[in-house]
Scaffold this active site. Structure first.
Site, PDB file in Angstrom:
ATOM      1  N   SER A 137       7.372  11.565 -10.530  1.00 42.18           N
ATOM      2  CA  SER A 137       6.394  10.671 -11.139  1.00 42.18           C
ATOM      3  C   SER A 137       6.078   9.548 -10.173  1.00 42.18           C
ATOM      4  CB  SER A 137       6.967  10.071 -12.432  1.00 42.18           C
ATOM      5  OG  SER A 137       6.137   9.031 -12.927  1.00 42.18           O
ATOM      6  N   TYR A 150      13.479   6.184 -17.184  1.00 39.43           N
ATOM      7  CA  TYR A 150      12.536   7.187 -16.688  1.00 39.43           C
ATOM      8  C   TYR A 150      12.284   6.949 -15.200  1.00 39.43           C
ATOM      9  CZ  TYR A 150       8.437  10.259 -16.553  1.00 39.43           C
ATOM     10  OH  TYR A 150       7.543  11.266 -16.249  1.00 39.43           O
TER      11      TYR A 150
END
Length: 274
Positions: A137, A150
């Site tokens: 990401s 995350y």
């Protein structure tokens, strides 16, 4: 991808489903690993005998081992592993984050990648070829894009990708990561059952700050996965490829009025001009 075999985790929806469709269109045989049995089974049935669905919890080693073994047993080889399964993970401030939520986040986002490569590596090493793609990401590269865990987990995925690429280069296996920005998937809405209408509503908000003026579509990430899985990327390994419409590059040029208005440049005087 003609006659190649790919395993795609998180393949029942979003980026994974778009990649399953694209790989199949390009001639691959595909095994979907996902917890969503309804969507996974429906997608496999739609695409025909060369696409199989295996119910898989990517945080469990037995499930991942069986997923890889199923692909090899059914199709005789494994050419690509796309470790794509994921979720948003634990939310909130660090002081209120439980250890249980920490463990679950890392189990799904990091341990799953480790397990996938652990069980795919012997197969690919014996073949002397293969590609591994991990979904990371933009949150791995810049703070402020996601919750704490995350971001941390995806940074670990990038680091693991780079380290694995160094180990596996001499057996002919390439390992790369894709770092998506905002993409029109259920993950964007934080709800696996989100409708396209829900996603588009959020996408309009997120897209306003993207230099290209919109969020990404799953097929645009699938196209990058196809490139990394194919011989077109044969000299690329250990890379984290950002696909984010320019979001992490900087602020959109048009947002700086002093850059966009027409005016004469200011000339700085040289000593000889004085």
């Amino acid at each position: 991808m003609q006659d190649r075999v790919a395993v795609i985790t998180g393949g029942a929806s979003g980026i994974g489903a778009a990649t399953v469709r694209l790989f199949r269109d390009q001639g691959a045989r595909v095994v979907i690993g996902d917890r969503d049995e309804d969507r996974g089974s429906a997608l496999a049935a739609e695409l025909g005998d060369d696409v199989l669905f295996v119910p898989t919890d990517v945080s469990r080693e037995q499930d991942v081992a069986e997923l890889i073994a199923h692909a090899v047993d059914e199709f005789g080889q494994l050419d690509c592993l796309f470790n794509n399964a994921g979720f948003g993970g634990a939310l909130g401030p660090v002081a209120t984050t439980s250890v249980e939520d920490f463990d679950l986040t890392f189990d799904v986002l990091v341990k799953s990648v480790f397990l996938g490569v652990k069980h795919a590596a012997p197969v690919m090493s014996a073949q002397g070829r293969g590609t591994i793609i991990n979904t990371a990401s933009v949150a791995a590269l810049q703070a402020g894009w996601s919750p704490h865990l995350y971001m941390t987990a995806k940074a670990a995925v990038v680091a693991l990708t780079q380290s694995l690429a160094m180990e596996m280069a001499d057996v002919g296996v390439r390992v790369n990561a894709i770092c998506p920005g905002a993409v029109a998937t259920p993950l964007l809405a934080g709800n696996p059952k989100a409708t396209r209408e829900d996603i588009d509503r959020l996408g309009a908000t997120f897209g306003a700050s993207v230099p290209l003026g919109r969020i990404g579509e799953p097929i645009e990430l699938a196209n990058v996965a196809l490139f990394l899985a194919s011989d077109a990327s044969s000299y690329i390994t250990g890379q984290a490829i950002v696909v984010d419409g320019g979001s992490t590059t900087g602020k959109a040029w048009q947002e700086w009025p002093e850059f966009t208005r027409t005016h004469r440049p200011i000339r700085h005087h040289r000593p000889s001009d004085r």
